[in-house]
Design a protein around this motif. Structure first.
Motif, short mmCIF file in Angstrom:
data_model
loop_
_atom_site.label_atom_id
_atom_site.label_comp_id
_atom_site.label_asym_id
_atom_site.label_seq_id
_atom_site.Cartn_x
_atom_site.Cartn_y
_atom_site.Cartn_z
N SER A 80 0.88 -1.17 0.00
CA SER A 80 0.00 0.00 0.00
C SER A 80 0.92 1.22 0.00
O SER A 80 2.01 1.16 0.56
CB SER A 80 -0.87 -0.01 1.26
N GLU A 100 0.82 3.56 1.80
CA GLU A 100 1.10 3.96 3.19
C GLU A 100 2.30 3.21 3.76
O GLU A 100 2.86 3.60 4.76
CB GLU A 100 -0.13 3.75 4.08
N ALA A 107 -2.83 -2.45 15.27
CA ALA A 107 -4.00 -2.81 14.47
C ALA A 107 -3.61 -3.18 13.04
O ALA A 107 -4.35 -3.86 12.33
CB ALA A 107 -4.99 -1.66 14.45
N LYS A 108 -2.45 -2.71 12.62
CA LYS A 108 -2.06 -2.92 11.23
C LYS A 108 -1.13 -4.12 11.05
O LYS A 108 -0.75 -4.43 9.92
CB LYS A 108 -1.36 -1.66 10.71
N ASN A 148 -1.93 -6.92 8.36
CA ASN A 148 -1.74 -6.45 6.99
C ASN A 148 -0.26 -6.33 6.66
O ASN A 148 0.17 -6.64 5.56
CB ASN A 148 -2.37 -5.07 6.81
N THR A 186 1.49 -9.67 6.00
CA THR A 186 1.15 -10.15 4.65
C THR A 186 1.93 -9.38 3.60
O THR A 186 2.48 -9.96 2.65
CB THR A 186 -0.37 -9.95 4.39
#
Lengths: 214, 472
Positions: free
Chosen positions: B294, B296, B314-315, B318, B321
């Protein structure tokens, strides 16, 4: 006239849990799956990059959520933040719709994707992270049994088993009208042609160069 | 007290639709063969007429071959020609402008629009393409929409849209040497998240914006969609007026002065209200690079791949991965990552100034062994001017392929690409999984950083080249 679609009033279905952020439209429908100048037949390409082990042979990837027997016939998607970000390709929504997805519940959506959903009878609902987590928890115990009910008139999400889980959501009023009535907005807007033509007449005085070819 | 965005919106708002949305008059619509062809086709089949064909422009860019000497219908993916031929036939049938594959002005729609004066200050523009927000750099209301909505615009002359909230981003300070608009964009997105703009319209302003060329502003606004913005705008100034002056679709001599007068009023009034205001300092920004899937997922080239502890819990799922896909680990140093490919081009960084900056670095140097390096100018105008300046010679002498204008390797469409698993450094806008091909690992950066990395064969900035040149 462009075909008007079935109104979206209420939907009950199996929800697939795919709790990732930033699911982009390249993932939803890879560009290589867009093989004709058409809105149709895109379901087979949905999530092709992850759904198949080999994109040519279409061998299902057993680890991908939509291939799990528990999520068979899923018509609802639960996901994270910024779902449908990236490319404006409406093919992403056409692929979801063709596959049978009617509802996407996520923390937030890509702006263009969310508009595209409303234009195609797919209900894209923004909900808080905690609420989605609770729905995912409920669903994942037994996805086939624990179905979700989306009542768009009430703007409510309920459970098929009567579990004490109910959330209310907001929808853009224009999107709500498109979904509930299944209308063709071109026909609706053409009724305002007089206002539109008057604007052009008035604006021509300020910017004559813009309208020389009209 | 109005913002620039208010002024643009209000001057095109015809009526409220009674449901919270407005009918926004659209001055010009642009189409490309990938998503515009299907819009034309649906409209035509439904029996609707295009209301103002002289204000609709079809441009071939997405699927056209970037091969030298390409044929008129030649696509870069198998079966892609049908997008070109059908869009061409439909465009002719309904009588809209067509900038065809063999037109001397052909190129990427967002590069061509300012070159030809299709995009101008104060206009409202739509295109079924998410990077339409680029054009807000000229001080226009530029909105990326879906194919159905552009059909609606063509049939009715208006877009139904709900006015978004607004975010002002002021950029203070001054660029460091080797830092570009692309680095600011990646800095913002990595700091606030890919969802950071929360579908608001952004106005960029401040001393750094004033200093920027229009082309740099186009790069910054281009990346606004990767920041989840509704669109972006920048108040137009003399630089913009000069850029579009005398172009094919800009006001003629007699009307130029009155148009310009109108454009100079396009700025945000003092004390106008924004939903939120952010200030950042350009002094603190270094050359940036993405490490994940991403935009970001970006950090300074000098700092390496971040530690998980530096990123929100929380990230983490993601991120794990993303790191697995990219084959990177926390604390990896970028200079240790060897690359297989380098690409310079796209609507983000395929303009003349981008090619000039890259050429400055490439001059007299060679691309590292094992690296496939490709440059595709964003338009024929860019390519012709670059060739006039001898930039093509520098690129080719360094070992770059020199392509024919179009979106090219920004996204994979089923044809030619880098090898699966290959690590690619790219001046484009999206590092999504598979974006440049199955298994291809994309790192986004400025054209200067792409050029430097192509020479070093690993991810470095220009000041590091000597250390690694010929060593990869």
């Amino acid at each position: 006239m462009m075909k008007t679609r079935q109104p979206f009033l209420r939907h009950t279905g199996v929800a697939a849990v795919f709790m990732q952020d930033n699911i982009d439209t390249d993932q939803i429908i890879p560009s290589r799956e867009m093989v004709s100048v058409s809105r149709n037949g895109l379901g087979v390409g949905l999530f092709a990059g992850q759904r198949y082990l080999s994109s040519k042979k279409r061998t299902p990837n057993p680890d991908f959520v939509l291939n799990a027997p528990a999520y068979r016939d899923a018509s609802i998607f639960l996901s994270g933040m910024n779902f449908g970000c990236g490319s404006s390709r409406e093919h992403a929504v056409w692929a979801l719709e063709d596959f049978g997805i009617r509802v996407i519940i996520a923390q937030s959506f890509g702006e263009i994707f969310q508009s595209n959903c409303a234009r195609n009878g797919v209900c894209a609902i923004s909900l808080g992270a905690e609420e989605i987590e609770q729905l995912a928890d409920y669903v994942s115990h037994d996805p086939q049994e624990n179905r979700l009910i989306i009542d768009l008139e009430k703007k409510a999400i309920q459970t098929s088993t009567g579990a004490k889980l109910e959330f209310y959501f907001e929808v853009d009023p224009y999107h709500l009208k498109l979904l509930l009535e299944g209308i063709d907005p071109i026909g609706l807007t053409l009724k305002m042609s007089q206002d539109i033509d008057q604007f052009i007449v008035d604006d021509s005085a300020n910017r004559p160069w813009l309208y020389t070819g009209d | 007290m109005l913002t620039l965005f208010d002024k643009l919106w209000n001057s095109h708002a015809i009526a409220a639709d009674g449901m919270g949305a407005d009918l926004i008059a659209i001055d010009r619509a642009m189409l490309h063969e990938r998503t515009g062809g299907v819009a034309l086709k649906s409209l035509y089949e439904a029996g609707y007429k295009v209301k103002a064909p002289s204000r609709v422009f079809a441009i071939m860019d997405h699927i056209v071959s970037f091969r030298e000497g390409r044929g008129r219908d030649e696509a870069r993916s198998p079966g892609g020609s049908v997008f070109i031929t059908e869009t061409r036939a439909l465009a002719k049938k309904v009588g809209i402008h067509l900038i065809d594959t063999d037109d001397p002005h052909q190129g990427i729609v967002h590069v061509v629009a300012p070159e030809l004066g299709i995009a101008l200050p104060g206009l409202s523009l739509v295109c079924p393409d998410s990077h339409t927000c680029s054009l807000g750099a000229l001080g226009c209301l530029a909105i990326g929409i879906g194919s159905s909505d552009v059909g609606h615009v063509m049939a009715t002359g208006v877009l139904r849209a709900t006015k978004p909230r607004q975010l002002r981003i002021k950029i203070n300070g001054k660029f460091k040497e080797g830092v570009y608009a692309k680095d600011i964009a990646l800095f913002l997105i990595s700091n606030y998240g890919a969802d950071g703009a929360k579908r608001r319209a952004i106005e960029f302003c401040g001393p750094v914006i004033d200093e920027m060329t229009l082309e740099e502003r186009l790069t910054l606004c281009n990346m606004a969609v990767e920041f989840s913005a509704y669109t972006a705008v920048i108040a137009p100034d003399e630089k913009v007026f000069r850029y579009v002056h005398g172009t094919q679709f800009s006001p003629d001599k007699e009307e130029w002065e009155s148009a310009k007068q109108f454009w100079t009023d396009l700025f945000t009034d003092d004390y106008a209200n924004f939903d939120e205001e952010i200030e950042i300092n350009a002094d603190a920004i270094e050359p940036m690079i993405t490490w994940g899937t991403s935009p970001e997922h970006a950090s300074c080239v000098s700092k390496g791949v971040p530690l998980l502890s530096a990123l929100g819990a929380a990230k983490h799922n993601n991120i794990k991965t993303a790191m697995a896909y990219m084959d990177v680990k926390p604390d990896d140093q970028f200079q240790d990552l060897t690359i297989a490919g380098a690409f310079i081009g796209s609507c983000t960084n395929g303009r003349l100034s981008d090619l000039r900056e890259a050429a400055r670095i490439l001059k007299g140097k060679s691309v590292a062994q094992g690296v496939r390096a490709v440059c595709v100018p964003g338009s024929w105008s860019v390519r012709r001017q670059a060739e006039k300046e001898g930039i093509d010679i520098i690129f080719k002498a360094a070992g770059f392929e020199w392509g024919t204008p179009g979106c090219a390797m920004c996204f994979y469409a089923g044809g030619e690409t880098f090898a699966p698993g290959g690590r690619v450094i790219s001046s484009t806008n999206r590092n999504f999984e598979g974006r440049q091909g199955p298994g291809v690992r994309t790192h986004l950066a400025s054209p200067a950083t792409v050029a430097a990395s192509a020479i070093a064969g690993r991810i470095v900035v220009a000041s590091q080249i000597e250390e690694f040149e010929g060593a990869a």
